[in-house]
Scaffold this active site. Structure first.
Site, short mmCIF file in Angstrom:
data_model
loop_
_atom_site.label_atom_id
_atom_site.label_comp_id
_atom_site.label_asym_id
_atom_site.label_seq_id
_atom_site.Cartn_x
_atom_site.Cartn_y
_atom_site.Cartn_z
N ARG A 83 -72.90 -42.20 29.74
CA ARG A 83 -74.14 -42.35 28.88
C ARG A 83 -75.16 -41.09 28.71
O ARG A 83 -75.99 -41.77 28.19
CB ARG A 83 -74.76 -44.03 30.01
CG ARG A 83 -74.05 -44.91 30.51
CD ARG A 83 -73.39 -45.23 29.05
NE ARG A 83 -71.49 -44.47 29.38
CZ ARG A 83 -71.44 -44.86 27.53
NH1 ARG A 83 -71.86 -45.13 26.93
NH2 ARG A 83 -70.03 -44.51 27.83
N ASP A 86 -65.22 -53.75 18.37
CA ASP A 86 -65.81 -52.68 19.13
C ASP A 86 -65.25 -52.72 21.17
O ASP A 86 -65.02 -53.81 20.86
CB ASP A 86 -67.52 -52.02 19.23
CG ASP A 86 -67.48 -51.30 19.98
OD1 ASP A 86 -65.97 -50.10 20.22
OD2 ASP A 86 -68.69 -50.94 19.61
N GLU A 87 -64.79 -52.03 21.77
CA GLU A 87 -64.43 -52.44 23.19
C GLU A 87 -63.88 -53.19 23.18
O GLU A 87 -63.63 -53.73 23.99
CB GLU A 87 -66.26 -52.59 23.75
CG GLU A 87 -67.59 -52.00 23.28
CD GLU A 87 -67.73 -50.95 24.21
OE1 GLU A 87 -67.14 -50.43 25.20
OE2 GLU A 87 -68.82 -50.48 24.31
N LYS A 141 -66.31 -43.57 18.67
CA LYS A 141 -65.89 -44.52 18.58
C LYS A 141 -66.75 -45.49 17.78
O LYS A 141 -66.41 -46.42 16.65
CB LYS A 141 -65.60 -45.67 19.45
CG LYS A 141 -63.90 -44.32 19.81
CD LYS A 141 -63.30 -45.20 21.45
CE LYS A 141 -64.37 -45.63 22.18
NZ LYS A 141 -65.12 -44.45 23.14
N THR A 142 -67.31 -46.02 17.96
CA THR A 142 -68.58 -46.73 16.99
C THR A 142 -68.85 -46.53 16.07
O THR A 142 -69.82 -47.40 15.51
CB THR A 142 -69.72 -47.63 18.02
OG1 THR A 142 -69.34 -47.81 19.46
CG2 THR A 142 -70.91 -48.10 18.12
N GLN A 183 -62.93 -46.83 30.07
CA GLN A 183 -63.88 -47.56 30.31
C GLN A 183 -63.94 -48.64 30.61
O GLN A 183 -64.70 -49.80 30.45
CB GLN A 183 -64.77 -47.35 28.82
CG GLN A 183 -65.00 -45.78 28.90
CD GLN A 183 -66.20 -45.84 27.89
OE1 GLN A 183 -67.54 -45.83 28.25
NE2 GLN A 183 -65.69 -45.15 27.04
P1 ATP Z 1 -68.55 -45.09 24.11
O1 ATP Z 1 -67.29 -45.13 24.07
O2 ATP Z 1 -69.61 -44.94 24.93
O3 ATP Z 1 -69.18 -46.41 23.43
P2 ATP Z 1 -68.41 -43.73 21.15
O4 ATP Z 1 -67.13 -43.30 21.29
O5 ATP Z 1 -68.71 -44.91 20.61
O6 ATP Z 1 -68.81 -44.24 23.01
P3 ATP Z 1 -70.64 -43.27 19.83
O7 ATP Z 1 -71.29 -43.88 20.26
O8 ATP Z 1 -70.22 -43.27 18.51
O9 ATP Z 1 -69.30 -43.61 20.40
O10 ATP Z 1 -70.76 -42.00 19.59
C1 ATP Z 1 -71.94 -40.74 20.72
C2 ATP Z 1 -72.95 -39.94 19.90
O11 ATP Z 1 -72.64 -39.08 18.99
C3 ATP Z 1 -73.81 -41.02 18.47
O12 ATP Z 1 -75.24 -40.98 18.69
C4 ATP Z 1 -73.14 -40.70 17.68
O13 ATP Z 1 -74.25 -40.98 16.39
C5 ATP Z 1 -73.09 -39.04 18.05
N1 ATP Z 1 -71.80 -38.79 16.60
C6 ATP Z 1 -70.57 -38.96 16.50
N2 ATP Z 1 -69.59 -38.91 15.81
C7 ATP Z 1 -70.18 -37.89 15.05
C8 ATP Z 1 -70.31 -36.79 14.01
N3 ATP Z 1 -69.24 -36.31 13.74
N4 ATP Z 1 -71.40 -36.01 13.81
C9 ATP Z 1 -72.72 -36.05 14.67
N5 ATP Z 1 -73.10 -36.78 15.28
C10 ATP Z 1 -71.95 -37.48 16.17
MG MG Z 2 -69.03 -47.51 21.68
#
Ligand code: ATP
Ligand code: MG
Length: 765
Positions: A625, A224-225, A32-33, A266
């Site tokens: 995490r 975000d969040e 997402k981020t 979350q």
């Molecule tokens: P949270 O809910 O914990 O905030 P999130 O959904 O924001 O998580 P991210 O932090 O954006 O998740 O991504 C998690 C990890 O996966 C990061 O290290 C990110 O770089 C990696 N990632 C996300 N998408 C891809 C992709 N398509 N290919 C490779 N790595 C990815």
């Molecule tokens: Mg995130």
């Protein structure tokens, strides 16, 4: 290579669909981020100016990180994105518009301490009992009212609020609230909640000359969040998207370019008024404007055992938006579940395991985090990490700007830019000591109330003994002299002058103790920070708002700094923080500690209808995490609030199925165990049976077991281990003092175990 290549199909769509509202509700680690970050890069790439983009994150540090990632795609234009927390971005807008709602543009920001101090003052002036009307309880009542847009006047008419206060023995909260609001207005000060509330008011009262300007300016808003936004934050976002036609009707044509991402599972700030209804409302509210909803289902962060365990845990919460999440990183390692005899032992075991992970898997300190429910738990880990010479950093202690000497100097500076600031004035009116006591201060306060002015202005009108009158006369003269220099000197020069002329520096210099030394260094660091601020061009904006390097602007920005935003010092450290602070972060190895009833979940959860669900979401955040290694610990005994307690293990542990837990994990054991040792000393609950089962049975008889000195252990020896039984040492490696023995045990299916020699309890056969 295009930046779009490192996204999966759905992520790419979510990044490239430029117009209209976008909602992404997806599980942890699903990107997402990452989508938000790439989306901003893509917008800039597509010709949107960086200062037309408003990106709201959970911490300022997260915003900084995001900018630096974006910069790697679009270059240093990324600096000009409006990115930060709701509070910091809104403070910036308020600074330019404050006068429209009756505040000086150099308004002060009251931090929690300032707010509570003001509340205490009011409680005292009303002759109420400070124990019943505790400043922290009142502050949270006021804060909650503000975040629901309830004014003091409205509060006094709301029967449920009044009844609740009466029940708590505090029937006069609404009057305190009213006085508090008045006092903040007189002082030209806003507290944290005001930064949202006053911004809302600003937009609400000035639809044409202010709101419209920002609606036009921010062509794209991203959050975000989103699950942790409160009602008021959502109301502000809605205002920004609320375009009107000439006839006053909602404009259906202009695309609502708002992207929000989050995970209802979350959401961990319900206690502060965050509401996941915002997610549901968002979908409804933006349906007429062609909302696009994307689902991200692949977890890129964690291995399968971790993802599945997390899914199991969260499935115990009833209210959730259904979503799938899987990992294709492979099964990975099982989760280690470790019971320790007491909290000291917990600290030692965690430090030992960290050493083991570092030697065995070559993890570096920055790959590792210890997460706890309450900050008070950090001490014991600190102690053991220090003992093992492991570099660590605690987040959640006092932030730099909260240190006494730093607050003292900033209070002077606040007073210089905003002499109405009552809390700043009270802080320094007798520092350095000039013989001004509480009696004098009370007299000035009385005068201020009587003639209806602020504290500083009341000083010359207050009848005081000659000596106090003279001292205060000099004080006022000094502050006025600083004020007159504001247009001449830059922020750094002015601050340096204040530090010198107030004699603060001399005072600190006279203290030769190490503490005194470090206080002096902190003042120097603060001044350096101001210098850096005056010279940086980070806040430059080519659009509506121009560069602002004034002292007032600096003070407003630091008021919103939390310790989470602090610059990381050099060196590689293990992260210690509360689970709340770990939101959005990821580490190769995570230790979630203190998993006991009444600690995690917190004892406070019981008093609240939805408390357990919120604690479970918090646990969910904690375990998600971890990328590869996850260790969960709980202790049989623990000192809490000065008493020895025998807690029951956390009920959350039994929600993870055995398949994901490593039953042989607790290799390191210092205490001589007794036969049939129950894993839990007291109060074994039925629902805990699964955790009980994972405890290994002993393979050797403890009554005859005699561990040999580790120095005698050699490769090729047959040895006996309490839990694993007979085995053979097949390798000893690792550095001096941290040697690790690889042992092949017969009974557990020819499995090789690696045990640190210094902790190994092995009997040579
Ligand atoms: P949270 O809910 O914990 O905030 P999130 O959904 O924001 O998580 P991210 O932090 O954006 O998740 O991504 C998690 C990890 O996966 C990061 O290290 C990110 O770089 C990696 N990632 C996300 N998408 C891809 C992709 N398509 N290919 C490779 N790595 C990815
Ligand atoms: Mg995130």
């Amino acid at each position: 290579m295009s930046y779009l290549d490192s996204l999966n199909e759905v992520q790419r769509q979510a990044v490239t669909e430029i117009d209209g509202p976008v909602l992404i509700v997806a599980g942890p680690g699903s990107g997402k981020t990452r989508v938000l970050t790439y989306r901003i890069a893509h917008l800039i790439h597509s010709g949107i100016a960086p200062w037309e983009i408003l990106s709201l994150t959970f911490t300022n540090k997260a915003a900084k990180e995001m900018k630096s990632r974006i910069a790697s795609v679009v270059g240093n234009k990324a600096d000009k994105i409006w990115a930060g927390t709701f509070h910091s971005v809104f403070a910036r807008i308020l600074r330019f518009e404050a006068e429209k709602i009756g505040f000086p543009s150099s308004f002060s920001i009251y931090d929690t301490q300032d707010s509570q101090s003001l509340i205490s003052t009011i409680v005292k002036e009303m002759n109420l009992d400070g124990k019943i009307y505790s400043s922290s309880a009142i502050r949270s009542r006021i804060s909650s009212a503000k975040s629901k847009l309830i004014t003091p006047k409205a509060y006094s008419t709301m029967e449920d609020l009044i009844a609740a206060d009466r029940l708590a023995g505090r029937p006069r909260v609404h009057q305190i609230y009213q006085k508090y609001v008045n006092r903040c207005a007189t002082a030209g000060a806003m507290d944290f909640d005001d930064l949202l509330l006053q911004l809302f008011r600003l937009f609400y009262q000035n639809p044409d000359n202010v709101l419209e300007k920002y609606q036009k300016k921010f062509k794209h808003v991203l959050v975000d969040e989103f699950q942790d936004t409160n009602h008021l934050q959502y109301a502000i976002l809605k205002k920004l998207m609320d375009y009107r036609l000439a006839d006053g009707k909602k404009d259906p044509y202009t695309p609502r370019n708002i992207t929000v991402v989050g995970d209802d599972a979350q959401s961990i700030y319900a206690f502060r008024g965050a509401t996941i209804d915002n997610i549901l409302d968002f979908e409804k509210d933006y349906k007429p404007f062609g909302i696009k909803v994307f689902k991200l289902e692949q977890n890129y962060r964690s291995t399968a055992h971790i993802v599945q365990a997390a899914n199991e845990v969260i499935s115990n919460n009833e209210k959730q938006i259904p979503k799938k999440i899987w990992s294709h990183k492979g099964a990975g390692r099982k989760i280690q579940l470790i019971r320790t005899v007491d909290d000291g032992n917990e600290g030692r075991r965690v430090a030992d395991l960290i050493l083991e992970q570092k030697t065995r898997y070559h993890l570096s300190n920055s790959d590792i985090a210890i997460l706890y429910r309450t900050n008070a738990q950090s001490r014991i880990f600190e102690e053991h990490l220090r003992r093992q010479n492991l570099n660590y950093k605690i987040f959640g202690g006092i932030s730099f700007y909260q240190r006494k000497e730093v607050k003292d100097l900033t209070a002077y500076l606040r007073l210089v830019v905003n002499p109405k600031d009552e809390e700043a004035l009270k802080r320094v009116i007798n520092y350095p000591k000039r013989g001004i006591g509480p009696g004098t201060i009370a007299k000035i306060a009385a005068t201020a109330a009587q003639i209806g002015t602020h504290f500083y202005a009341a000083i010359p009108h207050t009848k005081l003994p000659a000596r106090a009158s003279k001292t205060l006369g000099e004080f006022v003269k000094m502050i006025n002299a600083f004020r007159s220099k504001q247009s001449e000197l830059d922020a750094f020069e002015l601050a340096s002058m204040v530090a010198r002329k107030t004699k603060m520096i001399d005072l600190l210099k006279a203290d030769h103790s190490p503490e005194g030394q470090s206080r002096q260094e902190n003042i120097t660091a603060l001044l350096d920070g101001i210098k850096e601020f005056t010279e940086s061009d980070e806040l430059f904006d080519e659009d509506v708002i121009t560069d602002d390097k004034s002292l007032a602007s600096f003070l407003q920005s630091i008021a919103l700094y939390s310790d989470q935003d602090e610059e990381e010092e050099d060196g590689e450290f293990i992260t210690l923080m509360s689970v709340h602070a770990a939101k959005g972060l990821e580490f190769r190895s995570v230790f979630v500690v203190g998993l006991e009833e009444d600690l995690f979940p917190s004892f406070m959860a019981k008093n609240d209808l939805n408390g357990m669900d919120e604690e479970r979401r918090l646990f969910y955040v904690a375990i998600t995490r971890a990328e590869e290694f996850l260790v969960l610990t709980y202790s049989e005994r623990r000192f809490r609030f000065g008493k020895l307690k025998y807690p029951t293990p956390s009920p959350f542990l039994s929600e993870i199925s055995e398949d994901h837990l490593d039953s042989y994990a607790p290799v390191v054991k210092r205490r001589e165990p007794t036969i049939n040792e129950a894993p839990i000393t007291s109060g074994v609950q039925g629902n805990f049976s699964r955790v009980q089962r994972v405890m290994p049975t002993l393979m050797a008889d403890p009554s005859t077991f005699r561990p040999s000195p580790t120095s005698e252990l050699k490769v090729g020896m047959k040895v006996l281990h309490l839990k694993f039984g007979k085995g053979e040492i097949i390798l000893i490696d690792g550095s001096e003092g941290n040697q690790v023995a690889t042992i092949r045990f017969d009974q557990i299916g020819d499995v090789e175990k690696r045990i640190m020699l210094k902790f190994a309890k092995l009997q040579i056969l």
